[in-house]
Each structure stands twice: as C-alpha cells, then as structure tokens.
Write a protein that holds these residues in place. Structure first.
Motif, mmCIF file in Angstrom:
data_model
loop_
_atom_site.group_PDB
_atom_site.id
_atom_site.type_symbol
_atom_site.label_atom_id
_atom_site.label_comp_id
_atom_site.label_asym_id
_atom_site.label_seq_id
_atom_site.Cartn_x
_atom_site.Cartn_y
_atom_site.Cartn_z
ATOM 1 N N SER A 1 0.835 -1.207 0.000
ATOM 2 C CA SER A 1 0.000 0.000 0.000
ATOM 3 C C SER A 1 0.867 1.252 0.000
ATOM 4 C CB SER A 1 -0.930 0.006 1.220
ATOM 5 O OG SER A 1 -1.861 -1.045 1.157
ATOM 6 N N TYR B 1 -3.207 6.139 7.280
ATOM 7 C CA TYR B 1 -2.276 5.038 7.012
ATOM 8 C C TYR B 1 -1.434 4.738 8.246
ATOM 9 C CZ TYR B 1 1.728 2.483 5.167
ATOM 10 O OH TYR B 1 2.718 1.556 4.967
ATOM 11 N N VAL C 1 -5.137 2.913 1.837
ATOM 12 C CA VAL C 1 -5.140 2.797 3.299
ATOM 13 C C VAL C 1 -6.153 1.734 3.726
ATOM 14 C CG1 VAL C 1 -5.678 3.967 5.473
ATOM 15 C CG2 VAL C 1 -4.371 5.170 3.715
ATOM 16 N N SER D 1 -4.867 -1.627 3.022
ATOM 17 C CA SER D 1 -3.828 -2.055 3.966
ATOM 18 C C SER D 1 -4.436 -2.597 5.254
ATOM 19 C CB SER D 1 -2.880 -0.893 4.284
ATOM 20 O OG SER D 1 -3.487 0.077 5.127
#
Length: 217
Positions: free
Chosen positions: A82, A137, A204, A207
């Motif tokens: 990511s 993130y 994000v 992930s």
C-alpha cells in the motif's frame, strides 16, 4: 528479526509523514504564489518538487528492503504494498502543485478577472484530504480514510462552481477566454489532487482490510 522489522515499519511511517508534510507545504505555497502573484514563491515550489521525488525514492527503497530482507506476513505485505502505491499518488500531487505554479507564473503580471475563493477552498479541502489520508495510514484508521473519500465530493462540487463561474464570465466578455482557460486548468489540477488523495485513502483501506475499491469511478 521481527523486532528489527517492526522498527523499520515505524521508520516507514515516519517517511510517509515526512512526504505528506512536504506535499502539504507544496500545496500551500502554490496557493500563496497564485493569490499573491509571486513568481519567487512559484519558482521555490517548483524546485521543492525535487525534495518530494527524493522522499518517494527513500520510501520505495525501504519498502523493497523490507520485502527482500524480511519475511513479511500477509498483513505486513498489505502495509508495504500500500505504501508503494500511495507514494505514486503522493508524488503526482507534488507534480500538480508544481504545474499550478507554472500557470501562476504565466499569470503573475495579469489583473485577475475573478476572485479566487472557490479555488482557495479547493486547495484547503485537498490539503486536508492529503494530510488525513497519510494519518489514516500511519494510525491504521479506516474511518478517517473513509472521511477522506467522502470529502472528494466537496472538491468536485467546488470544481463545478468554478467551471460555471468561468463560463458566465466568458459569456459576458469573450476577452476573458484566455484567463478563464488558465483558471479552469488550475481548478482541474486541484480536482486531480483530490482524486489522488482519494486513491491514497483507498490504499489505506486495503492495507487494513485487504479489500480495494475504486471510489473515483
């Protein structure tokens, strides 16, 4: 081995935050250059794009190091992959801020035919989107990432407002055409920055969840 890996993941987060900060500064400076019609600030912003490119390379190198030297599990792989996807969009945001500055330099000697409220609002919204996407993130915050995606509707609405306003000005006076094209181009760059911030937020979410949806389409 895992302890070293975790430390490198922390370093990756730090690098991502640094790149996010560079992009935030770049957007702020390009708006300042546009509003104040300051060529020096515009040139400084264009030159600063090299720093963003350098930070992208640092992140890519660290991600490849993590992939090659460690043995990441599936969740770690998502975090690393990511980041690699995100920095591509982040680098393009830096490019677009520089592109805005190039247009601003061409307009630096002109008397603006309109006020810049909507364009400044677009800049503010996209800056918030970029900052929050990177924070999402680092903190693995899916709710914050979804908030970023929702904000893109505001950017699109502001772009449409700018477009309508420019069409009206051209209809009122055809001589406004050249400057209207420049302003439309600037607004489009900000609209694209919003799209890139949305892409970042999508990665994000991937992930965190392992699922990737394209909200730009």
């Amino acid at each position: 081995m895992r302890n070293r890996f975790d430390k490198q993941l922390v370093q990756l987060n730090d690098y991502m935050l640094e790149m996010g900060s560079l992009i935030e500064q770049s957007i702020e400076m390009c708006v300042k250059a546009l509003v104040s019609q300051d060529e020096a600030i515009a040139k400084q912003t264009i030159e600063a794009d090299d720093d963003i490119d350098h930070q992208e390379k640092k992140i890519e190198d660290l991600c490849l190091q993590l992939l090659l030297q460690q043995q990441p599990v599936a969740s770690d792989m998502r975090i690393i992959s990511s980041a690699l996807k995100m920095v591509t969009d982040m680098e393009r945001i830096g490019d677009q801020a520089a592109d805005i500055c190039e247009v601003a330099m061409e307009m630096s000697e002109l008397t603006y035919m309109k006020k810049l409220e909507h364009i400044q609002s677009m800049a503010k919204e996209t800056t918030v989107m970029v900052v929050k996407a990177v924070e999402a993130y680092v903190h693995k915050d899916q709710t914050l990432a979804e908030e970023v995606i929702a904000r893109d509707d505001t950017v699109d609405r502001l772009f449409n407002e700018v477009k309508k306003e420019l069409i009206t000005l051209i209809n009122q006076n055809a001589e406004n055409g050249g400057q209207a094209v420049d302003f439309l181009m600037i607004a489009k760059y900000f609209e694209r920055i919003g799209d890139h911030a949305t892409n970042i937020a999508e990665w994000v979410i991937y992930s965190i969840t392992g699922e990737h949806n394209d909200y730009n389409h």
